[in-house]
Design an enzyme around this catalytic site. Structure first.
Site, short mmCIF file in Angstrom:
data_model
loop_
_atom_site.label_atom_id
_atom_site.label_comp_id
_atom_site.label_asym_id
_atom_site.label_seq_id
_atom_site.Cartn_x
_atom_site.Cartn_y
_atom_site.Cartn_z
N HIS A 178 31.35 93.06 -3.91
CA HIS A 178 31.50 91.48 -4.58
C HIS A 178 30.73 90.85 -3.71
CE1 HIS A 178 35.45 93.27 -5.95
NE2 HIS A 178 35.25 92.18 -6.99
N LYS B 39 33.96 86.73 -0.58
CA LYS B 39 35.40 87.38 -0.96
C LYS B 39 35.64 87.79 0.36
CE LYS B 39 37.83 90.70 -3.53
NZ LYS B 39 38.97 89.78 -3.90
#
Length: 267
Positions: free
Chosen positions: A155, A159
């Protein structure tokens, strides 16, 4: 045609912006409210100034004042979700929740709230990921006991939680199919495991960098072959459109805790 009136929490965030666009462009929904904190500089500004698809009558409003909505959508951080959930229960408004990184106490709150209002909670709202959850269960039951299982996820740099909620959902789906207790077979840090890989375990690997929207791969490896089941998201709109779909499905449902598998009739 009556449209579903959608209210979005965290409307100024990355997912919030995608949800505003999705709610404004889907045929059977309309953006009725865009909620931000009372301290936000966007408070009172017309949403249309930042998102041309939005109705010109909708302004960014205080998240403490919930009115004129059929369903609420929340992809904010856990602390915000807790407050928003209390508001939804108090107002009797259905809620779609995509917040990840929830702890055991948060899940207890969700279950308690679901006694009063209908809630859809999912770690990932894309159709593809929810199909993947079914596929990994099938794979887990078809390989023999000598199968090694690993889950990789990647990600963007912003995140916070790791592994991602989706990665954990994949692991839990596999553990369920195998009849394992996920908490007992999950391995998050192999640097401290000074022994060969056990067959009855699920390993997790995490990458954070750049602007990666989301990638997940489940590896099923045995002697002589390896199966890789991968899902890659290229836009947050994938998740936003899934959440809008869930919102439409949730309206008029009885109180209870549902997930995206229910919405897509995959159970």
């Amino acid at each position: 045609m009556t449209k579903n009136k959608i209210g979005v929490f965290g409307a100024n965030g990355r997912m919030g912006s995608a949800l505003l666009e999705a709610a404004s462009t889907k045929e059977h929904s309309e953006l009725a409210a865009a909620y931000v904190r009372s301290s936000s500089p966007l408070l009172g500004i017309n949403v249309n100034q930042l998102n041309s698809a939005a109705d010109k009558t909708v302004t960014f409003s205080d998240e403490a004042n919930i009115t004129n909505v059929d369903v609420l959508i929340d992809f904010t951080l856990p602390a915000g979700m807790r407050t928003h959930l209390q508001t939804a229960v108090k107002q009797g408004v259905p809620m779609v929740i995509g917040t990840t990184g929830l702890n055991e106490a948060d899940m207890t709150l969700l279950h308690e709230a679901a006694n009063h209002i209908p809630i859809v909670f999912a770690r990932n709202y894309s159709v593809g990921v929810n199909v993947l959850l079914n596929l990994v269960q099938t794979a887990a039951t078809k390989f023999g006991d000598d199968m090694d299982i690993e889950i990789f996820e990647a990600h963007h740099r912003h995140k916070i939680d790791a592994p991602s909620g989706t990665a954990l959902a994949i692991g839990e789906a596999i553990a369920d199919a195998k009849g394992w207790d996920h908490d007992k077979v999950a391995v998050y840090d192999r640097s401290k495991v000074e022994q060969a890989k056990s067959q009855n375990e699920i390993g997790y690997s995490v990458l954070r960098g750049g602007d990666i929207v989301g990638e997940h791969t489940a590896y099923f490896a045995t002697m002589g072959e390896r199966l890789e089941l991968t899902h890659k998201a290229s836009s947050r709109m994938t998740f936003a459109l899934g959440a809008i779909r869930a919102a439409g499905w949730l309206i008029n449902k009885p109180a209870g805790l549902y997930d995206m598998q229910d919405v897509l009739d995959l159970k």
